[in-house]
Motif scaffolding. Structure first.
Motif, PDB file in Angstrom:
ATOM      1  N   TYR A   3       0.834  -1.192   0.000  1.00 17.05           N
ATOM      2  CA  TYR A   3       0.000   0.000   0.000  1.00 17.05           C
ATOM      3  C   TYR A   3       0.867   1.238   0.000  1.00 17.05           C
ATOM      4  N   SER A   4       0.407   2.249  -0.697  1.00 15.70           N
ATOM      5  CA  SER A   4       1.193   3.482  -0.791  1.00 15.70           C
ATOM      6  C   SER A   4       0.972   4.357   0.435  1.00 15.70           C
ATOM      7  N   SER A   5       0.072   3.955   1.325  1.00 13.78           N
ATOM      8  CA  SER A   5      -0.272   4.817   2.453  1.00 13.78           C
ATOM      9  C   SER A   5      -0.497   3.957   3.687  1.00 13.78           C
ATOM     10  N   SER A   6       0.053   4.383   4.827  1.00 15.89           N
ATOM     11  CA  SER A   6      -0.142   3.586   6.036  1.00 15.89           C
ATOM     12  C   SER A   6      -1.562   3.744   6.563  1.00 15.89           C
ATOM     13  N   LEU A   7      -2.200   4.896   6.297  1.00 13.72           N
ATOM     14  CA  LEU A   7      -3.602   5.085   6.688  1.00 13.72           C
ATOM     15  C   LEU A   7      -4.490   4.074   5.960  1.00 13.72           C
ATOM     16  N   LEU A   8      -4.208   3.928   4.663  1.00 16.92           N
ATOM     17  CA  LEU A   8      -4.949   2.973   3.841  1.00 16.92           C
ATOM     18  C   LEU A   8      -4.730   1.563   4.382  1.00 16.92           C
ATOM     19  N   ASN A   9      -3.469   1.274   4.688  1.00 14.66           N
ATOM     20  CA  ASN A   9      -3.114  -0.039   5.220  1.00 14.66           C
ATOM     21  C   ASN A   9      -3.900  -0.359   6.492  1.00 14.66           C
ATOM     22  N   GLU A  10      -3.991   0.635   7.395  1.00 15.03           N
ATOM     23  CA  GLU A  10      -4.686   0.407   8.668  1.00 15.03           C
ATOM     24  C   GLU A  10      -6.176   0.150   8.448  1.00 15.03           C
ATOM     25  N   ALA A  11      -6.787   0.901   7.518  1.00 13.10           N
ATOM     26  CA  ALA A  11      -8.214   0.705   7.235  1.00 13.10           C
ATOM     27  C   ALA A  11      -8.452  -0.679   6.643  1.00 13.10           C
ATOM     28  N   VAL A  12      -7.563  -1.089   5.730  1.00 11.55           N
ATOM     29  CA  VAL A  12      -7.702  -2.414   5.109  1.00 11.55           C
ATOM     30  C   VAL A  12      -7.540  -3.507   6.164  1.00 11.55           C
ATOM     31  N   GLU A  13      -6.565  -3.322   7.067  1.00  8.16           N
ATOM     32  CA  GLU A  13      -6.354  -4.305   8.133  1.00  8.16           C
ATOM     33  C   GLU A  13      -7.610  -4.458   8.994  1.00  8.16           C
ATOM     34  N   ALA A  14      -8.230  -3.317   9.341  1.00  4.42           N
ATOM     35  CA  ALA A  14      -9.429  -3.377  10.194  1.00  4.42           C
ATOM     36  C   ALA A  14     -10.558  -4.098   9.466  1.00  4.42           C
ATOM     37  N   LEU A  15     -10.771  -3.755   8.193  1.00  6.23           N
ATOM     38  CA  LEU A  15     -11.858  -4.390   7.446  1.00  6.23           C
ATOM     39  C   LEU A  15     -11.618  -5.876   7.231  1.00  6.23           C
ATOM     40  N   GLU A  17     -10.502  -7.886   9.262  1.00  4.23           N
ATOM     41  CA  GLU A  17     -10.844  -8.663  10.465  1.00  4.23           C
ATOM     42  C   GLU A  17     -12.246  -9.250  10.365  1.00  4.23           C
ATOM     43  N   LEU A  18     -13.063  -8.737   9.434  1.00  4.12           N
ATOM     44  CA  LEU A  18     -14.416  -9.271   9.267  1.00  4.12           C
ATOM     45  C   LEU A  18     -14.334 -10.682   8.702  1.00  4.12           C
ATOM     46  N   PRO A  19     -15.263 -11.563   9.091  1.00  5.36           N
ATOM     47  CA  PRO A  19     -15.191 -12.931   8.573  1.00  5.36           C
ATOM     48  C   PRO A  19     -15.438 -12.965   7.065  1.00  5.36           C
ATOM     49  N   SER A  20     -14.699 -13.802   6.389  1.00  3.61           N
ATOM     50  CA  SER A  20     -14.818 -14.031   4.942  1.00  3.61           C
ATOM     51  C   SER A  20     -14.449 -12.810   4.095  1.00  3.61           C
ATOM     52  N   ILE A  21     -13.822 -11.794   4.700  1.00  6.28           N
ATOM     53  CA  ILE A  21     -13.327 -10.655   3.925  1.00  6.28           C
ATOM     54  C   ILE A  21     -11.807 -10.763   3.887  1.00  6.28           C
ATOM     55  N   GLY A  22     -11.260 -11.073   2.719  1.00  6.65           N
ATOM     56  CA  GLY A  22      -9.809 -11.149   2.570  1.00  6.65           C
ATOM     57  C   GLY A  22      -9.217  -9.778   2.278  1.00  6.65           C
ATOM     58  N   LYS A  23      -7.897  -9.749   2.061  1.00  8.45           N
ATOM     59  CA  LYS A  23      -7.215  -8.479   1.840  1.00  8.45           C
ATOM     60  C   LYS A  23      -7.713  -7.758   0.581  1.00  8.45           C
ATOM     61  N   LYS A  24      -7.957  -8.503  -0.485  1.00  8.59           N
ATOM     62  CA  LYS A  24      -8.390  -7.858  -1.734  1.00  8.59           C
ATOM     63  C   LYS A  24      -9.789  -7.267  -1.595  1.00  8.59           C
ATOM     64  N   SER A  25     -10.695  -8.026  -0.974  1.00  3.13           N
ATOM     65  CA  SER A  25     -12.055  -7.509  -0.750  1.00  3.13           C
ATOM     66  C   SER A  25     -11.996  -6.309   0.184  1.00  3.13           C
ATOM     67  N   ALA A  26     -11.157  -6.400   1.223  1.00  3.58           N
ATOM     68  CA  ALA A  26     -11.051  -5.311   2.197  1.00  3.58           C
ATOM     69  C   ALA A  26     -10.575  -4.035   1.499  1.00  3.58           C
ATOM     70  N   LEU A  27      -9.640  -4.179   0.575  1.00  2.91           N
ATOM     71  CA  LEU A  27      -9.154  -3.007  -0.163  1.00  2.91           C
ATOM     72  C   LEU A  27     -10.270  -2.415  -1.015  1.00  2.91           C
ATOM     73  N   ARG A  28     -11.020  -3.292  -1.697  1.00  2.00           N
ATOM     74  CA  ARG A  28     -12.117  -2.791  -2.539  1.00  2.00           C
ATOM     75  C   ARG A  28     -13.147  -2.054  -1.685  1.00  2.00           C
ATOM     76  N   LEU A  29     -13.477  -2.644  -0.516  1.00  2.00           N
ATOM     77  CA  LEU A  29     -14.443  -1.993   0.377  1.00  2.00           C
ATOM     78  C   LEU A  29     -13.895  -0.664   0.899  1.00  2.00           C
ATOM     79  N   THR A  30     -12.597  -0.662   1.278  1.00  2.00           N
ATOM     80  CA  THR A  30     -11.993   0.560   1.803  1.00  2.00           C
ATOM     81  C   THR A  30     -12.048   1.677   0.763  1.00  2.00           C
ATOM     82  N   LEU A  31     -11.687   1.351  -0.472  1.00  2.00           N
ATOM     83  CA  LEU A  31     -11.688   2.389  -1.515  1.00  2.00           C
ATOM     84  C   LEU A  31     -13.117   2.866  -1.787  1.00  2.00           C
TER      85      LEU A  31
END
Lengths: 205, 205
Positions: A3-15, A17-31
């Motif tokens: 990730y180009s941004s640590s803020l983005l990274n933190e939001a993706v990490e939090a998302l 944590e939801l069940p069945s949400i992987g890193k790619k889905s979390a990024l899509r949701l975050t954006l």
């Protein structure tokens, strides 16, 4: 992923944590949430906080409810003589969606599982026994998972009820509609032959 | 689906506003968040609010960044002579994950799409032209979607750059590794024959 941004990274990490949400889905949701004008993230959090603070469990059946007694238990058109015993509130919804059941429910809150350390006292089994003693229903339908733990739970409840005059049944196990015999597991197929039912041209599906 | 609680219903409705989250997934997430002790819903909302308030777009390449200039643009080891032009920040991440590119990026923020009403002025194309004029890179690699809109965007940018001394290339289109010829679409297969490359036993994959 980088990730180009640590803020983005933190939001993706939090998302993620939801069940069945992987890193790619979390990024899509975050954006999506980042570009969303309607403050969806805050609205969701607010709804969850409202839910946590105000949701009740029905005193009769342990289903989630807005009031002390849930809509189903307080509905006079439901047949109180038949109680369908299920593991979770999701099962209540699934059965309600079939429109095939007009009785009431009892939510156990799980099933007995020695491996996960869940014993009878963790579940709403005492409440079920008291309810049967008090309301004297005619039938309990055990609609729990067809697993070893599910069978154990049914066995335990049946034993606890043996001095009470109530019929205990389980939902039919068998090959599902649209399922192919060759792909059904042996236990299901074997049992579906054992518990075969008379053929009738006017049976309801 | 029928919910026993209107509070539950509202939370599920809010969660199902997220892209690719249907009613069943929303219910599963809601029940998870309801039983979650760590206040995950509030933590996610807080991270998204932080992100919204503090995220910047890199002044050079329009990538999301914590600072005025992003990590990639401010990295002295990156080759500033090659700019990879992409639609979105997700493409930057996908290319970074390949570890095959050591140049810098330019994020267009979309592609020209007459049907969706997105014209060149909605995209960061002017910024790209100014950047090429100022920094005089040797090459622009167009890594946009292989669609009509993508081709239109490449065509438009190339036209805008025609008085500037910069080489424009596109990423190779072809049959993907592991893909089977019979399932490749005609355009891709036809073009992959047209743009065939000399076979070499020591080529990198």
């Amino acid at each position: 992923m980088k990730y180009s941004s640590s803020l983005l990274n933190e939001a993706v990490e939090a998302l993620s944590e939801l069940p069945s949400i992987g890193k790619k889905s979390a990024l899509r949701l975050t954006l999506h949430l980042l570009n969303d004008e309607s403050n969806l993230a805050l609205r969701i959090a607010q709804k969850i906080v409202d839910l946590k603070n105000n949701i009740k469990k029905c005193e009769v059946c342990y289903n989630y409810s807005d009031h002390k007694v849930c809509q189903i238990c307080s509905d006079p058109s439901r047949n109180k003589n038949i109680i369908c015993v299920v593991e979770s509130i999701r099962d209540v919804m699934a059965i309600e969606d079939t429109d095939q059941f007009s009785g009431v429910y009892h939510v156990l809150g799980g099933i007995i599982s020695p491996i996960e350390g869940i014993g009878p006292s963790e579940l709403n089994i005492d409440g079920l026994i008291r309810r049967v003693e008090k309301d004297a229903p005619k039938e309990l339908i055990m609609a729990v998972s067809p697993t070893i733990d599910g069978e154990t739970t049914i066995f335990y409840i049946t034993k606890m009820l043996k001095n009470l005059d109530v019929k205990v049944s389980t939902i039919a196990r068998g090959v599902s509609f649209g399922g192919e015999l060759e792909y059904a597991d042996e236990l299901t197929l074997g049992r579906s032959i054992h518990t075969r039912i008379p053929y009738s041209t006017d049976s309801n599906i």
